[in-house]
Structure formats: structure tokens, C-alpha cells
Enzyme design. Structure first.
Site, PDB file in Angstrom:
ATOM      1  N   ASP A 111       1.101  -1.041  -0.078  1.00  0.00           N
ATOM      2  CA  ASP A 111       0.313  -0.221  -0.111  1.00  0.00           C
ATOM      3  C   ASP A 111       1.026   1.046  -0.143  1.00  0.00           C
ATOM      4  O   ASP A 111       1.938   0.756  -0.238  1.00  0.00           O
ATOM      5  CB  ASP A 111      -1.300  -0.565   0.813  1.00  0.00           C
ATOM      6  CG  ASP A 111      -2.385   0.672   0.993  1.00  0.00           C
ATOM      7  OD1 ASP A 111      -2.188   1.416   1.050  1.00  0.00           O
ATOM      8  OD2 ASP A 111      -3.450  -0.200   0.490  1.00  0.00           O
ATOM      9  N   HIS A 119      -3.741   6.029   3.047  1.00  0.00           N
ATOM     10  CA  HIS A 119      -4.573   4.731   2.593  1.00  0.00           C
ATOM     11  C   HIS A 119      -3.828   3.792   3.863  1.00  0.00           C
ATOM     12  O   HIS A 119      -4.653   2.971   4.018  1.00  0.00           O
ATOM     13  CB  HIS A 119      -4.397   4.503   1.622  1.00  0.00           C
ATOM     14  CG  HIS A 119      -5.183   4.074   0.811  1.00  0.00           C
ATOM     15  ND1 HIS A 119      -4.825   2.894   0.856  1.00  0.00           N
ATOM     16  CD2 HIS A 119      -6.858   3.756   0.441  1.00  0.00           C
ATOM     17  CE1 HIS A 119      -5.688   1.842  -0.049  1.00  0.00           C
ATOM     18  NE2 HIS A 119      -6.621   2.793  -0.675  1.00  0.00           N
TER      19      HIS A 119
END
Length: 557
Positions: free
Chosen positions: A248, A283
Site C-alpha cells: 500500500d 491509505h
């Protein structure tokens, strides 16, 4: 000496990934990737040694990616002109796979991230047309809220500003009146629900808008999130800790409610040992918190309370080659589960081969389906990967929040859950997970409520971690495809249909219990065939089923 060239002579280049097919064509000579890599590296060095208008030429990207076990090159990531790529294709034919190294995107929908469309050009307006509106954003105790993104729209114009330290903001719209305003949107930086006010009744000055705090904070007590409550707040048994990789945007190291065991960064010029500790978008930290936020007295808890999480940072600038490199690192770290809340529309044979390599290393791959309401994205669409769609639950967010826009007519049999309007759907979906109004950790010791299949995927990764801890027989299996498939099947077996169309929920929503699930039996749980089979595949499948049935009859006779 440096060869002097002109910028006009430089041909445009693109990033490519180059590798070999899994099955070598019998009529073609196998490509030696070591030799090809040396050839390409030498070429890049020559280009970098040139000068352009007296200045050194920008170096062209080149990287050899090696298998973690054999250390043999499996992929070359290189910057080429289209002409050079075509020359390599002509020279090697089907013995070489040459694909564009496409960018990847995060699968999240932050409230209010989309801007209003402006249907009137500023040049067509005059100062006399200007409408100026001031407002102050406060919480339920009248405390000013800074850093709130405020959007105000009318029939012809819109403006976006951010509140100052006093919670105040001034918005300017051209060609509008107080009666023509259509919508006011507020997106807080963190800690509060978003808000949408349709046809707002505003004065020119001294407007006040209140936001409601999220039901979670570092002050405690620990809140119970709807996703966890639905799936089951099950404490993992004592024993060997489950290792989860989160590919990520990194991880906000130091958040008091979630920790990472380690990580690696994949930025071009960064420090791979340190870059993973930074998360510019929040995120990756949000995803990590959903999986494994600490089961303590503050904030929230993740689905899995005894996991070692490794943050593999590929954003910003995520691409297929970076994802491949992160998968290689996950194999090297011997993780049990990989979460990928990212993807794109472009299939890649070389990326799929790395997914297969991860499965052979005993790793369960979990990925978000995508957020454009279309076909399932890659890597989730690969049969080697567990594809996760997103659902929401009615009554878990304010009716005037951004989350409400994702409600659809696709509702569960009991009227409780709905398929999220943004979720990608299709026969590739294996399961669904909570993905609307998901509160989790973000940088700055804070919490935010986000939407997306990015939020659904880590719920399922957390479920898989708990199931693995509950099933020591799977944990003890040698690292192979049989191990990863046993865990794949355990997640499917835990799924409960909600009554949504199969394209939206697959086998359903996996639920956890305190009891260890039954061990999958040998022969059970082959990877579900996601894409429709062609005619030959169908015939072969029927023949195999007939042979298996005949064998079973003989054994039972």
C-alpha cells in the site's frame, strides 16, 4: 567523451516489463534473461552517458527483478522506445513477454474528494456577479474545526476552500445568489463525520455548520466498529503469530493504536529501510488499522488482534513492477497473507506469474475488487487471488454524510446490508466485506471514516489471519499451493450468503466464531475458476469429473 545530441532527437519512451512465458514454446529458443539484462543495461548506460544541449541526459530506468529463492531473473523493468520494444518482440517472438508497466491506483473513496464541475467560465463573470459567503465550522461543543474542506455549489459555479485555525472560511461564487445554491459539502481532516447539506439556507455572513464526532478516539474507551461487530470480535488463540503484508502507501509509524513489525519501501530513489514508515495519503495506515489495530483500551481494534504486519510501500507512483517487487519481498518475509487494496484494469501475464509464485510459497493473496462499478480489476480478477467486493450496513453512518450516496437497491435478504454503489462486480468475486463508513487509523494519531473496496479487502485479510490461527493444521503445512489453498477454502467455508446477487457477494460475508473451523479435506477447494471456460476447458473439466466419479465408485465398492 560525451556524445552531444538534441532533445528533438530523443524518442519518447515508456516503462516496460519483460519476462518469459511459464511454458516455453517448443519451436523457439529460450531467452537468457541474464544476457538480455546485460544487453539492456549496457544500452541504458550509453544513453545516460550522452548529453542533451550540453547537459547530461536523464538516465533511463532499468532494474532486474530476481526470484527470492533461486535468485534468477524473472522480470526486467526497463524504459524503452516503442521501436526498441518492437525490435525485441520481432527478435524473440513468443519466447519473450513484453508488457507495459502500467500504473496502479488506490481503491478508496475519501468523502468529498470529487470536485464540483464548474459549468461557467470565470472570464464570463464580472465582479458584480460575485457572491461571497462566509461560514464557521464547529463541533457539537462549538469548538472551531480547522482544516475542514468546504465545497459550495450553485447552478453555475462552485468553490472549494479549507477552514482556518478559527474554523472559518470564505467562498466566492460567480453568477449565483443565495437562492440558487444547491449543495454544501464538508469533509473534515479527521475525527468527524462528513456532511452534505442540499439546498443550503445560507446568509451572506456569520453562518455556522456543526459536525458530529466519530465514535472513536485515543481517549477511550475502545469503540466497536460495525465491520468487526458484524464479522465477529474473536480473540485469536495463543500460538505462532500470523504474518500479514500490506502492499500500500506505507504506514504512519508511531500511531498509538496500531504497530507494524517491519516493512520496505519501493520508491525509485528512497531508502527502502525507512520509506515504509511514511504514509502521505493515510491509505496504508487505514488499511493496516482495519486488519490489526491493537486490542487495547483506546481507539478501535482490528479484525485480527495477534498479527505481525509488514508495510510494503508502493505508493505514490505504484506500478505493476513495484507490485511484483513487493510480492517478491512478501515471499522473502514468509508472510502468510498479503492484502492488496489497489489495482488497475490492465491484465499482466508477468504479474500473474508472481501471484502464482506467491501461492506456491504458501501465501494467501487478498485484493480489493475496484471502485468504478465495472468489471473486477487486477490483481483481484486473477484466479490465484481472493477478490473482495464491498458492502455497507444501513444505520451505521449519518443520513446526511457522504457515505449515504453509496446506498443501492441491491439489499440483503434481511434488509440490513447493501451492495456499495461503487464496488466492482462480476463472476470473479469470491466474498464481500464491510466497505462503507469504515473507521480506522490514519497518520497524526487520528481516525477517519472511508469508503471503498480498499476497506473491504483488509477485513477479509483479517478474517483469514484469525482462521489461520484457529487452524494449526494449516499453519503446520509446508509452504506450498496446498497451504495457501487450504486457507483460501477456509475463508470461503466461513462465508454466509446475504441474499445479494452473486456478482456482488460471491460466496457471501465471512463470519468468525471462537471455534476452530473444520480442516479442509484433501481434494477440496480447488481455486474457483473465475473467468468463463472455453469449450475445450469445459470438455476437459467434464472428463476429469467423470474420472473422479468413477474412481470414487470403485473405492466405495
Amino acid at each position: 567523451m560525451h556524445e552531444v545530441t538534441s532533445r528533438k532527437d530523443r524518442k519518447p519512451t515508456r516503462r516496460f516489463i519483460i519476462g518469459k512465458p511459464a511454458s516455453q514454446p517448443a519451436h523457439l529458443q529460450e531467452v537468457d534473461l541474464e544476457a538480455l539484462g546485460a544487453e539492456l543495461a549496457q544500452r541504458q548506460e550509453k544513453i545516460a552517458a550522452q548529453t542533451v544541449d550540453g547537459a547530461p541526459a536523464a538516465p533511463m530506468a532499468f532494474k532486474a527483478m530476481r526470484d527470492p529463492d533461486s535468485q534468477k531473473i524473472h522480470t526486467l523493468q526497463v524504459e524503452l522506445t516503442d521501436a526498441h520494444a518492437d525490435e525485441l518482440r520481432t527478435r524473440h517472438g513468443e519466447a519473450l513477454i513484453i508488457e507495459e508497466d502500467h500504473d496502479l491506483e488506490m481503491f478508496t473513496l475519501s468523502p468529498g474528494i470529487d470536485a464540483f464541475e464548474m459549468s461557467m467560465a470565470r472570464e464570463l463573470s464580472t465582479q458584480s456577479d460575485e457572491l461571497k459567503v462566509t461560514l464557521k465550522v464547529v463541533d457539537e461543543n462549538d469548538t472551531p474545526l480547522p482544516k475542514v474542506q468546504v465545497d459550495l455549489a450553485g447552478d453555475l459555479w462552485s468553490d472549494r476552500q479549507v477552514t482556518n485555525t478559527q474554523g472559518k472560511v470564505t467562498l466566492k461564487l460567480f453568477g449565483e445568489t443565495l437562492d440558487s445554491l444547491t449543495q454544501l459539502r464538508l469533509k473534515p481532516a479527521n475525527g468527524y463525520w462528513s456532511r452534505v447539506i442540499k439546498a443550503p439556507s445560507l446568509a451572506a455572513q456569520n453562518n455556522v455548520v456543526r459536525l458530529t464526532a466519530l465514535p472513536v478516539s485515543l481517549e477511550g474507551p475502545q469503540a466497536n466498529m460495525w465491520g468487526n461487530e458484524t464479522i465477529g470480535n474473536v480473540a485469536m488463540p495463543q500460538g505462532e503469530r500470523v504474518r500479514v503484508a500490506v502492499i500500500d502507501s506505507g504506514f504512519a509509524d508511531g500511531h498509538p493504536d496500531v504497530v507494524a513489525a517491519g516493512g520496505r519501501g519501493f520508491a525509485e530513489d528512497g531508502d527502502p529501510e525507512e520509506d515504509w514508515k511514511t504514509d502521505d495519503s493515510g491509505h496504508g495506515t487505514h488499511v493496516t488499522g482495519t486488519i490489526g489495530a491493537l486490542n487495547n483500551a483506546i481507539g478501535m481494534r482490528g479484525v485480527a488482534d495477534k498479527v505481525d504486519i509488514f508495510a510494503l510501500r508502493v505508493f505514490p507512483g505504484a506500478s505493476i513492477s513495484k507490485l511484483m517487487a513487493a510480492i517478491d519481498t512478501a515471499i522473502q518475509l514468509q508472510v502468510d497473507i498479503v492484502n492488496m487494496s489497489l489495482g488497475g484494469p490492465n491484465p499482466s501475464t508477468l504479474l500473474q506469474q508472481r501471484m502464482q509464485a506467491a501461492r506456491q510459497a504458501g501465501i494467501l493473496l487478498v485484493a480489493a475488487a475496484g471502485n468504478n462499478a465495472g468489471p473486477v480489476m487486477y490483481p483481484a480478477a486473477y484466479p490465484e487471488v481472493m477478490a473482495v467486493a464491498a458492502i455497507g450496513k444501513l444505520g451505521t453512518f449519518p443520513e446526511d454524510s457522504f457515505h449515504a450516496r453509496h446506498i443501492t437497491p441491491q439489499v440483503s435478504a434481511d434488509g440490513t446490508y447493501f451492495a456499495a454503489g461503487f464496488t466492482c462486480r462480476g463472476p470473479e468475486i469470491n466474498v464481500c466485506g464491510p466497505g462503507v463508513a469504515i473507521i480506522s487509523t490514519v497518520p497524526g494519531d487520528a481516525y477517519v471514516s472511508n469508503d471503498g473496496t480498499s476497506m473491504a479487502s483488509p477485513h477479509i485479510a483479517g478474517v483469514a489471519a484469525v482462521l489461520l490461527a484457529q487452524n494449526p493444521q494449516i499453519q503446520a503445512m509446508p509452504r506450498s499451493d496446498a497451504r495457501s489453498q487450504s486457507l483460501f477454502q477456509a475463508v470461503l467455508d466461513a462465508a454466509h450468503p446475504l441474499g445479494l446477487p452473486a456478482d456482488f457477494e460471491g460466496s457471501g460475508l465471512p463470519l468468525l466464531t471462537g471455534n476452530a473451523p473444520p480442516m479442509p479435506q484433501p481434494g477440496e477447494g480447488e481455486i474457483p475458476s473465475k473467468p468463463p471456460m472455453d469449450g475445450l476447458d469445459t470438455v476437459a473439466d467434464l472428463i476429469q469429473k467423470a474420472l473422479d466419479a468413477a474412481k470414487l465408485i470403485r473405492e466405495q465398492a
